[in-house]
Design an enzyme around this catalytic site. Sequence first.
Site, short mmCIF file in Angstrom:
data_model
loop_
_atom_site.label_atom_id
_atom_site.label_comp_id
_atom_site.label_asym_id
_atom_site.label_seq_id
_atom_site.Cartn_x
_atom_site.Cartn_y
_atom_site.Cartn_z
CG HIS A 72 93.70 100.74 17.29
ND1 HIS A 72 94.62 101.03 18.28
CD2 HIS A 72 94.13 99.59 16.70
CE1 HIS A 72 95.54 100.09 18.32
NE2 HIS A 72 95.27 99.19 17.38
CG ASN A 73 92.26 106.23 12.70
OD1 ASN A 73 92.49 105.58 11.67
ND2 ASN A 73 93.16 107.01 13.27
CG PHE A 74 87.07 104.50 8.30
CD1 PHE A 74 87.29 105.24 7.15
CD2 PHE A 74 86.39 103.28 8.19
CE1 PHE A 74 86.84 104.79 5.91
CE2 PHE A 74 85.92 102.83 6.97
CZ PHE A 74 86.15 103.58 5.82
C1 LIG Z 1 103.59 90.68 21.34
O1 LIG Z 1 102.75 91.80 21.58
C2 LIG Z 1 103.20 93.01 21.14
C3 LIG Z 1 104.45 93.18 20.53
C4 LIG Z 1 104.84 94.45 20.11
C5 LIG Z 1 103.98 95.54 20.27
N1 LIG Z 1 104.28 96.83 19.83
C6 LIG Z 1 105.54 97.30 19.69
O2 LIG Z 1 106.53 96.65 19.90
C7 LIG Z 1 105.76 98.73 19.22
C8 LIG Z 1 104.98 99.74 19.96
N2 LIG Z 1 105.67 98.90 17.81
C9 LIG Z 1 104.71 98.65 16.93
N3 LIG Z 1 103.49 98.14 17.24
C10 LIG Z 1 102.65 98.01 16.14
C11 LIG Z 1 103.00 98.33 14.83
C12 LIG Z 1 101.89 98.06 14.02
N4 LIG Z 1 100.91 97.60 14.81
N5 LIG Z 1 101.36 97.60 16.09
C13 LIG Z 1 100.54 97.25 17.17
C14 LIG Z 1 99.51 98.11 17.50
C15 LIG Z 1 98.68 97.81 18.56
C16 LIG Z 1 98.86 96.65 19.28
C17 LIG Z 1 99.89 95.78 18.96
C18 LIG Z 1 100.73 96.10 17.89
C19 LIG Z 1 101.86 95.12 17.52
C20 LIG Z 1 104.29 98.85 14.58
O3 LIG Z 1 104.70 99.16 13.45
N6 LIG Z 1 105.12 99.00 15.67
C21 LIG Z 1 102.75 95.37 20.88
C22 LIG Z 1 102.35 94.12 21.30
ZN LIG Z 2 94.28 96.58 14.00
#
Ligand SMILES: COc1ccc(NC(=O)[C@H](C)Nc2nc3c(cnn3-c3ccccc3C)c(=O)[nH]2)cc1
Ligand SMILES: [Zn+2]
Length: 326
Positions: A72-74
């Site tokens: 979560h950087n620039f």
């Molecule tokens: C419904 O709330 C959620 C659902 C899924 C996830 N994250 C994941 O399933 C995993 C770790 N993968 C994932 N998570 C991702 C991506 C992009 N942003 N992101 C992300 C980053 C921080 C917080 C939440 C998300 C979804 C990605 O390509 N993959 C995190 C929160």
């Molecule tokens: Zn974001």
Amino acid sequence: LNMSSLQVTEEVREHLKSPIFDNWQWEEAEMLVLLQVMYTDLDFLTAFHIELEVLQNFLFEVYCHYNSIPFHNFQHCFCVTQMMYGLIWLTDLRSKLGRIDLLIMLTSALCHDLDHPGYNNVYQINAQTDLALRYNDISPLENHHCAVAFGILSKPECNILKNLTSEQYKHIRGGMIKCILATDMARHNEILNKFKVLQPVFNFTNKDHKEVLMKIMVKVSDISNEARPMAVAEPWLDCLLQEFFNQSDTEKLKGLPVTPFMDRDKVSKPSSQTNFIRFVLLPLFTELTKLFPCLEQHILEPVQRALEYYSDMERARKEEEEEEGT
Ligand SMILES: COc1ccc(NC(=O)[C@H](C)Nc2nc3c(cnn3-c3ccccc3C)c(=O)[nH]2)cc1
Ligand SMILES: [Zn+2]
């Protein structure tokens, strides 16, 4: 930092409008100039009487308020803003939404993770941090990102909104608060379900319809890494898992609950990503593509290819495990 030093070629300007833009090729100082190009090419400076120097101060101050953490950087801020910029051109949103709504979307994307500490809301609440205390456990991070954005805008030398009418300012402030708070993934289903109801009867002159679309566009831009070429997207997943593992290591040290998909002893990169793509990304991108069919080739198909890529990786890993098991 001399922002006007880098002369942006016509070719780069065009490339900046496409989702295959590769952030890893650019220095952060160059990204600041590219962000400036986005604001000028959407005619925001003439439409809202923004002085170039004030825009440069604003962009630099935003840059300074992102932290040097793995995900979560620039660079993430730039990717999300660049994807938003690309979507605005691909969907020809300039002919469907007012320019002030485009300014809300682009500036929300730019500011949506300001001063992110690298520890998510679950951690903030469980660890009872200052942010959780200040925001009563209600989307503490997203409330903070938005408050930092308006803290920057409260400085006259950075206030790109200073020449707007009070009516316009109120509209932008309300829109940015809604869009930035909408990036809390805990609200993912709430927002997607609202959009699913409206999409078949979408009306671009209806205020409520436009509001949900703007939230969806910021959400899509925020989690859209897998819509980019694999060489650009895959390093982002490594950065994300690094940040998640930092958090779960800290949670273990502090005796706090550990989120399964963040636990380095439990997470397998391919299976967590296939689940994320199948259950989060594809439903979201499919719904947006129903409203803008031209996005099929630009973001839906790349995500389907990414699902195949990670499914193959997952299958190969399982076969390896079975062989080792025998
Ligand atoms: C419904 O709330 C959620 C659902 C899924 C996830 N994250 C994941 O399933 C995993 C770790 N993968 C994932 N998570 C991702 C991506 C992009 N942003 N992101 C992300 C980053 C921080 C917080 C939440 C998300 C979804 C990605 O390509 N993959 C995190 C929160
Ligand atoms: Zn974001």
